[in-house]
Scaffold this motif. Structure first.
Motif, PDB file in Angstrom:
ATOM      1  N   PRO A   3       0.815  -1.235  -0.003  1.00 37.79           N
ATOM      2  CA  PRO A   3       0.102   0.030   0.146  1.00 37.79           C
ATOM      3  C   PRO A   3       0.874   1.322  -0.005  1.00 37.79           C
ATOM      4  N   SER A   4       2.105   1.348   0.798  1.00 37.76           N
ATOM      5  CA  SER A   4       2.729   2.616   0.772  1.00 37.76           C
ATOM      6  C   SER A   4       3.465   2.706  -0.496  1.00 37.76           C
ATOM      7  N   LYS A   5       3.639   1.810  -1.287  1.00 39.76           N
ATOM      8  CA  LYS A   5       4.164   2.060  -2.587  1.00 39.76           C
ATOM      9  C   LYS A   5       3.338   2.331  -3.667  1.00 39.76           C
ATOM     10  N   SER A   6       2.071   1.920  -3.359  1.00 36.18           N
ATOM     11  CA  SER A   6       0.923   2.307  -4.407  1.00 36.18           C
ATOM     12  C   SER A   6       0.672   3.724  -4.291  1.00 36.18           C
ATOM     13  N   ILE A   7       0.901   4.186  -3.125  1.00 34.89           N
ATOM     14  CA  ILE A   7       0.338   5.557  -2.521  1.00 34.89           C
ATOM     15  C   ILE A   7       1.619   6.395  -3.371  1.00 34.89           C
ATOM     16  N   ALA A   8       2.849   5.842  -3.098  1.00 35.71           N
ATOM     17  CA  ALA A   8       3.899   6.816  -3.795  1.00 35.71           C
ATOM     18  C   ALA A   8       3.972   7.047  -5.156  1.00 35.71           C
ATOM     19  N   LEU A   9       3.345   5.776  -5.688  1.00 34.33           N
ATOM     20  CA  LEU A   9       2.948   5.810  -7.411  1.00 34.33           C
ATOM     21  C   LEU A   9       2.187   6.885  -7.522  1.00 34.33           C
ATOM     22  N   LEU A  10       0.882   6.841  -6.879  1.00 33.66           N
ATOM     23  CA  LEU A  10       0.142   7.922  -7.109  1.00 33.66           C
ATOM     24  C   LEU A  10       0.301   9.193  -7.154  1.00 33.66           C
ATOM     25  N   ALA A  11       1.100   9.279  -5.886  1.00 31.38           N
ATOM     26  CA  ALA A  11       1.649  10.689  -5.811  1.00 31.38           C
ATOM     27  C   ALA A  11       2.531  11.145  -6.759  1.00 31.38           C
ATOM     28  N   LEU A  12       3.567  10.333  -7.009  1.00 33.92           N
ATOM     29  CA  LEU A  12       4.607  10.497  -8.137  1.00 33.92           C
ATOM     30  C   LEU A  12       4.036  10.818  -9.456  1.00 33.92           C
ATOM     31  N   SER A  13       3.205   9.878  -9.918  1.00 37.00           N
ATOM     32  CA  SER A  13       2.598  10.061 -11.351  1.00 37.00           C
ATOM     33  C   SER A  13       1.420  10.581 -11.543  1.00 37.00           C
ATOM     34  N   GLY A  14       0.465  10.738 -10.287  1.00 32.85           N
ATOM     35  CA  GLY A  14      -0.735  11.387 -10.587  1.00 32.85           C
ATOM     36  C   GLY A  14      -1.703  10.125 -10.864  1.00 32.85           C
ATOM     37  N   GLU A  15      -2.592  10.279 -10.177  1.00 27.73           N
ATOM     38  CA  GLU A  15      -3.857   9.229 -10.510  1.00 27.73           C
ATOM     39  C   GLU A  15      -4.419   9.124 -11.754  1.00 27.73           C
ATOM     40  N   ASN A  16      -4.411  10.089 -12.453  1.00 26.72           N
ATOM     41  CA  ASN A  16      -5.171  10.420 -13.667  1.00 26.72           C
ATOM     42  C   ASN A  16      -4.361   9.719 -14.875  1.00 26.72           C
ATOM     43  N   ALA A  17      -2.728   9.849 -14.659  1.00 25.17           N
ATOM     44  CA  ALA A  17      -1.757   9.332 -15.537  1.00 25.17           C
ATOM     45  C   ALA A  17      -1.785   7.730 -15.383  1.00 25.17           C
ATOM     46  N   VAL A  18      -1.863   7.429 -14.126  1.00 23.98           N
ATOM     47  CA  VAL A  18      -2.195   5.916 -13.841  1.00 23.98           C
ATOM     48  C   VAL A  18      -3.445   5.348 -14.518  1.00 23.98           C
ATOM     49  N   VAL A  19      -4.580   6.156 -14.314  1.00 26.27           N
ATOM     50  CA  VAL A  19      -5.948   5.616 -14.745  1.00 26.27           C
ATOM     51  C   VAL A  19      -5.949   5.654 -16.456  1.00 26.27           C
ATOM     52  N   ARG A  20      -5.166   6.610 -16.996  1.00 29.50           N
ATOM     53  CA  ARG A  20      -4.985   6.598 -18.639  1.00 29.50           C
ATOM     54  C   ARG A  20      -4.078   5.441 -18.908  1.00 29.50           C
ATOM     55  N   LEU A  32      -9.904   8.208  -7.415  1.00 26.87           N
ATOM     56  CA  LEU A  32     -10.482   8.226  -6.354  1.00 26.87           C
ATOM     57  C   LEU A  32     -10.779   9.646  -6.053  1.00 26.87           C
ATOM     58  N   SER A  33      -9.870  10.605  -6.571  1.00 29.21           N
ATOM     59  CA  SER A  33     -10.277  12.021  -6.003  1.00 29.21           C
ATOM     60  C   SER A  33     -11.284  12.541  -6.613  1.00 29.21           C
ATOM     61  N   GLY A  34     -12.080  12.072  -7.554  1.00 29.05           N
ATOM     62  CA  GLY A  34     -13.250  12.499  -8.188  1.00 29.05           C
ATOM     63  C   GLY A  34     -14.459  12.521  -7.190  1.00 29.05           C
ATOM     64  N   TYR A  35     -14.261  11.653  -6.166  1.00 25.52           N
ATOM     65  CA  TYR A  35     -15.572  11.167  -5.194  1.00 25.52           C
ATOM     66  C   TYR A  35     -15.407  12.107  -3.858  1.00 25.52           C
ATOM     67  N   PHE A  36     -14.403  12.939  -3.954  1.00 23.99           N
ATOM     68  CA  PHE A  36     -14.246  13.765  -2.801  1.00 23.99           C
ATOM     69  C   PHE A  36     -14.770  15.190  -2.995  1.00 23.99           C
ATOM     70  N   HIS A  37     -15.305  15.909  -2.073  1.00 17.92           N
ATOM     71  CA  HIS A  37     -15.575  17.254  -2.126  1.00 17.92           C
ATOM     72  C   HIS A  37     -14.966  17.941  -1.235  1.00 17.92           C
ATOM     73  N   GLY A  38     -14.266  19.388  -1.605  1.00 18.57           N
ATOM     74  CA  GLY A  38     -13.472  20.265  -0.750  1.00 18.57           C
ATOM     75  C   GLY A  38     -11.853  20.037  -1.021  1.00 18.57           C
ATOM     76  N   LYS A  39     -11.304  20.589  -0.396  1.00 14.28           N
ATOM     77  CA  LYS A  39      -9.996  20.718  -0.587  1.00 14.28           C
ATOM     78  C   LYS A  39      -8.998  19.568  -0.330  1.00 14.28           C
ATOM     79  N   LYS A  40      -9.384  18.886   0.466  1.00  7.07           N
ATOM     80  CA  LYS A  40      -8.753  17.588   0.744  1.00  7.07           C
ATOM     81  C   LYS A  40      -8.867  16.532  -0.005  1.00  7.07           C
ATOM     82  N   LYS A  41      -8.292  15.916  -0.844  1.00  5.45           N
ATOM     83  CA  LYS A  41      -8.718  14.911  -1.799  1.00  5.45           C
ATOM     84  C   LYS A  41      -7.922  13.933  -1.687  1.00  5.45           C
ATOM     85  N   GLN A  42      -8.026  12.629  -1.239  1.00  9.73           N
ATOM     86  CA  GLN A  42      -7.202  11.617  -1.502  1.00  9.73           C
ATOM     87  C   GLN A  42      -7.129  10.912  -2.751  1.00  9.73           C
TER      88      GLN A  42
END
Length: 75
Positions: A3-20, A32-42
């Motif tokens: 899990p910690s490596k996958s979080i680092a991957l998403l932070a480094l690459s951006g989840e949208n790039a990984v989805v593409r 996942l960030s599309g399901y959050f409202h407000g400033k703090k998005k996971q």
């Protein structure tokens, strides 16, 4: 991938790039960030396994791991 490596991957690459990237391999998921409202998005990936057998889920996760490992070394 831990899990910690996958979080680092998403932070480094951006989840949208990984989805593409996954979409090019016929793996459909949503950021996942599309399901959050407000400033703090996971960041993360939303995967669906409705109507899938345990064997299909295990196979899909193995394929996901292989694609991410090949495209994001160290992940």
């Amino acid at each position: 991938m831990t899990p910690s490596k996958s979080i680092a991957l998403l932070a480094l690459s951006g989840e949208n790039a990984v989805v593409r990237r996954l979409k090019t391999q016929n793996i459909l998921c949503s950021p996942l960030s599309g399901y959050f409202h407000g400033k703090k998005k996971q960041q993360g990936l939303v995967l669906g396994f409705a109507n899938s057998t345990l064997e299909e889920i295990n196979s899909g996760i193995a394929e996901l791991k292989q694609i991410l490992s090949a495209n994001y070394p160290g992940a």
